[in-house]
Design an enzyme around this catalytic site. Sequence first.
Site, PDB file in Angstrom:
ATOM      1  N   CYS A  47      66.703  14.748  34.447  1.00 30.82           N
ATOM      2  CA  CYS A  47      65.894  14.205  33.215  1.00 30.82           C
ATOM      3  C   CYS A  47      64.921  13.056  33.816  1.00 30.82           C
ATOM      4  CB  CYS A  47      66.945  13.556  32.278  1.00 30.82           C
ATOM      5  SG  CYS A  47      66.318  13.428  30.672  1.00 30.82           S
ATOM      6  N   HIS A  63      71.692  17.389  31.459  1.00 30.63           N
ATOM      7  CA  HIS A  63      72.448  16.248  31.986  1.00 30.63           C
ATOM      8  C   HIS A  63      73.903  16.835  32.635  1.00 30.63           C
ATOM      9  CE1 HIS A  63      70.234  12.452  31.149  1.00 30.63           C
ATOM     10  NE2 HIS A  63      69.625  13.343  30.252  1.00 30.63           N
ATOM     11  N   GLU A 102      75.963  15.510  34.555  1.00 30.84           N
ATOM     12  CA  GLU A 102      76.797  14.468  34.800  1.00 30.84           C
ATOM     13  C   GLU A 102      77.562  14.047  33.487  1.00 30.84           C
ATOM     14  OE1 GLU A 102      73.612  14.366  34.409  1.00 30.84           O
ATOM     15  OE2 GLU A 102      73.267  12.638  33.336  1.00 30.84           O
TER      16      GLU A 102
HETATM   17  N1  LIG Z   1      67.634  10.979  29.299  1.00 25.45           N
HETATM   18  C1  LIG Z   1      66.591  10.696  29.974  1.00 25.45           C
HETATM   19  O1  LIG Z   1      66.509  10.593  31.481  1.00 25.45           O
HETATM   20  C2  LIG Z   1      65.264  10.436  29.355  1.00 25.45           C
HETATM   21  C3  LIG Z   1      63.980  10.549  30.327  1.00 25.45           C
HETATM   22  C4  LIG Z   1      62.808  10.072  29.823  1.00 25.45           C
HETATM   23  N2  LIG Z   1      62.832   8.678  29.194  1.00 25.45           N
HETATM   24  C5  LIG Z   1      62.424  10.833  28.288  1.00 25.45           C
HETATM   25  O2  LIG Z   1      62.662  10.492  27.211  1.00 25.45           O
HETATM   26  O3  LIG Z   1      62.010  12.124  28.477  1.00 25.45           O
END
Ligand SMILES: NC(=O)CC[C@H](N)C(=O)O
Length: 227
Positions: free
Chosen positions: A86, A194, A196
């Site tokens: 992300c 994600h 994790e």
């Molecule tokens: N969960 C995250 O890592 C979000 C990544 C980034 N802040 C976004 O909103 O796209």
Amino acid sequence: MKFAVVVFPGSNCDRDMYHAVKDSLNEEVDLVWYQDADLSEYDVILLPGGFSYGDYLRSGAIASTSNIVQQIKEAAAQKKPVLGVCNGFQVLLESGLLPGAMLPNRDLKFMCHHEELRVENAETMFSSEYQKGGLIHLPIAHGEGNYYCDDATYQQLKDNEQIVFTYTNNPNGSTGDIAGIVNETGNVLGMMPHPERAVESLLGNADGLRLFQSILMYWRNNHVIHA
Ligand SMILES: NC(=O)CC[C@H](N)C(=O)O
């Protein structure tokens, strides 16, 4: 084998990443503050999710100018596994370690839910424990997850089999339904979902654990200690 989770100001999935490696994979892992890190002692570099520098300018843009990114590039050049999840993916794109860019989600809304993914390439050091064509479910949580690249880059990604995961029901407008890509040498993976956050059946979903297990298998196969 030792993992480093690089923590930037605003990272918020670093502890999830730490837990996944320490408690689900049972391997050594350190949280490494971006300013005073020496990454040379680590075998795997993990860039967690979050809102580094508050997502100012563009998600990942300011973090990508940190000194530690030079060390991340060195680790990548040494063919060490580097995983960006992300915000970590956004840092990898902004630093040029992966091709393309992240645009705001198609409907300009932050989205946070589980998505179904297809495993497009099960030959990488991050995906060998999956089946090619297999379907998995991972959480997404982002506002700028709309992966973009030009036609020539997209063709290259397809030709080199650099597309590792795609969405089966594209939530954010990403080019080619892309959810995760590797670099040309296959040791740098960026993905918006994600893994994790999906490492324990107790929590209803362990589809992400196999990604970490793939890294472990790769490392073991390449570091066989001959008795
Ligand atoms: N969960 C995250 O890592 C979000 C990544 C980034 N802040 C976004 O909103 O796209």
